[in-house]
Design an enzyme around this catalytic site. Structure first.
Site, short mmCIF file in Angstrom:
data_model
loop_
_atom_site.label_atom_id
_atom_site.label_comp_id
_atom_site.label_asym_id
_atom_site.label_seq_id
_atom_site.Cartn_x
_atom_site.Cartn_y
_atom_site.Cartn_z
N ASP A 148 76.13 38.47 18.63
CA ASP A 148 76.77 37.99 19.86
C ASP A 148 78.20 38.52 20.02
OD1 ASP A 148 77.29 36.63 22.17
OD2 ASP A 148 77.37 34.63 21.25
N ASP B 101 78.12 41.75 27.24
CA ASP B 101 77.68 40.64 26.41
C ASP B 101 76.28 40.87 25.88
OD1 ASP B 101 77.50 38.11 25.22
OD2 ASP B 101 76.59 37.27 27.03
#
Ligand SMILES: *[C@@H]1O[C@H](CO)[C@@H](O)[C@H](O)[C@H]1NC(C)=O
Ligand SMILES: *[C@@H]1O[C@H](CO)[C@@H](O)[C@H](O)[C@H]1NC(C)=O
Length: 438
Positions: free
Chosen positions: A126, A310
């Site tokens: 992440d 992201d």
């Protein structure tokens, strides 16, 4: 200092003395009284993409991305409010009661070893968060390298949260990349919400995202695995290179993380670097400025604005006004079964490229790249011969400082770099940029 270039290696040999040869791939020498480690090979870690076909249906793909986008926009306000961690935890818990967790529908997971001997955990990769933590599924096993800290930890994500205790432990990313005393969160399956089927997260975003996640030491921030690998001289630069490939099956090992350098076998041409955007709240993440146009007529979709890249978002999310402009330009309409836009075969035949301008470079995002992989249509509740698009609505108008999210459907067509030390983002084309994979 570690230097990662054969050219520099040769230059240094002329002016320095060799101290030791600890392994075939690294060399410790002194140069101007500084210890220098030269590595000839980059440490690259393969990671896997897993689609959970149970969770993908019923528009969940979009719901997850929307929840995440909303969280990115509101976390700044929450963090800066006077509300303490305990109060936030209590409200997160009460909000979770009776509400089915919205787990990620698409997981990008890396196997990470913790402790000695290691226990392996499957962690989500992440860039949109920076705490690393384990224990949501496989229980944390304490070993001689584990040390409890005084701190409790609590982190919220768009589609879930966890709480637990902060430890320090040895974290093994690869045989040559073993980080000592990494601060990690430790939770249990009962204290992690929204993380079925994974053990936790390896957070490789900016360190600032960890600030305020500990209690009682609320002013502490936590160096990320990248930061520690760099400060412990395991990698040559405080950066991560990220490579993905488009995938058409539910489980593929098609990603590669490179800590400390970029893997030139994974991209074509030069890397365009741009500073992390100064516009808040995108500036708190791996944020960049970019504009988007459509087709040969250069139809404006999104004027130059701030957003983020992201790896925890699946779709390409753009501000509502940009999304409307895209629908007008393409003729695409929303499909209620999948939550995605859909086009007819004729509209697809006429579909043109999107053009993303980042810094001085324009990147073409082909019609094929805009398409959800057809082999996975039924997995998201669509029809076999449907044509669904990966561009979607971020849920708010542009001008809010976070007007797009370049999620995985975008990132798998490019090579990207998050350079923490240089506070910049890099992007390059790959052999998949123009590939006809769908
Ligand atoms: C942990 O994973 C690594 C990399 O996949 C593997 O080489 C190692 O054998 C695993 N260790 C254990 C204890 O499962
Ligand atoms: C897929 O999602 C369902 C529902 O959230 C969950 O019960 C299951 O464990 C998940 N499967 C995997 C392999 O993650």
């Amino acid at each position: 200092m570690i230097i990662n270039s054969n050219v520099i290696t040769i230059a240094l040999f002329l002016t320095t003395s060799v101290l030791a040869l600890p392994s075939s791939s690294s060399l410790i020498i002194t140069h101007n009284d500084k210890k220098v480690v030269i590595e000839n090979s980059l440490i690259t870690l393969p990671f896997a993409r897993r689609l959970n076909t149970t969770r993908l249906r019923g528009g969940n793909l979009l719901k997850n991305d929307l929840a995440r986008a909303k969280h990115f926009k509101t976390r700044t306000a929450t963090r800066k409010s006077k509300e303490g961690l305990e109060k936030r935890k209590t409200s997160a818990l009460s909000a979770a009661i009776g509400v089915p967790a919205t787990n990620q529908a698409v997981d990008y997971v890396l196997t990470v070893g913790v402790g000695s001997p290691v226990t392996n955990y499957s962690l989500l990769v992440d860039t949109g968060s920076s705490n690393t933590w384990v224990g949501a599924h496989t229980l944390y096993r304490r070993t001689s390298t584990s040390a409890a800290t005084v701190n409790a930890v609590f982190v919220e994500y768009g589609s879930g949260f966890f709480f637990g205790q902060e430890f320090t432990d040895r974290v093994t990313l690869a045989p040559g990349l073993v980080i000592e005393d990494q601060s990690i969160g430790v939770t249990t399956p009962a204290s992690a919400f929204g993380f079925d089927g994974v053990d936790g997260i390896i957070g490789i975003g900016p360190q600032d995202l960890t600030c305020g996640t500990l209690t009682p030491q609320v002013d502490e921030c936590i160096p990320t695995v990248t930061d520690n690998a760099f400060s412990q001289n395991l990698i040559s630069s405080d950066l991560v290179g990220i490579s993905f490939q488009p995938a058409t099956s539910t489980s593929d090992t098609n990603g590669e993380l490179t800590f400390g350098g970029t893997d030139s076998s994974k991209f074509t041409g030069d890397i365009t670097f741009v500073p992390i955007t100064s516009t808040s709240p995108a500036s708190e993440f791996v944020g960049l400025d970019q504009s988007i146009t459509y087709g040969s007529a250069n139809t404006p979709i999104l004027a130059t604005t701030a957003g983020i890249m992201d790896t925890g978002t699946t779709l390409l999310m753009i501000a509502t006004d940009a999304f409307q402009a895209y629908q007008t330009a393409t003729g695409a309409v929303p499909d209620s079964n999948t939550g995605l836009l859909t086009v007819t075969a004729d509209q697809f035949a006429a579909l043109e490229s999107l053009f993303f301008t980042i810094g001085d470079t324009t990147f073409e995002f082909t019609p094929n790249a805009q398409l959800w992989p057809r082999a996975l249509n039924t997995a998201i509740g669509g029809t076999t011969d449907g044509l669904y698009l990966i561009v979607n609505d971020i849920g708010s108008a542009s001008g809010e400082g976070l007007d797009f999210i370049d999620g995985m459907a975008f990132l798998e067509r490019f090579y990207t770099v998050y350079d923490t030390a240089g506070s910049r983002f890099g992007i390059a084309t790959t052999s998949f940029t123009d590939a006809e994979t769908n």
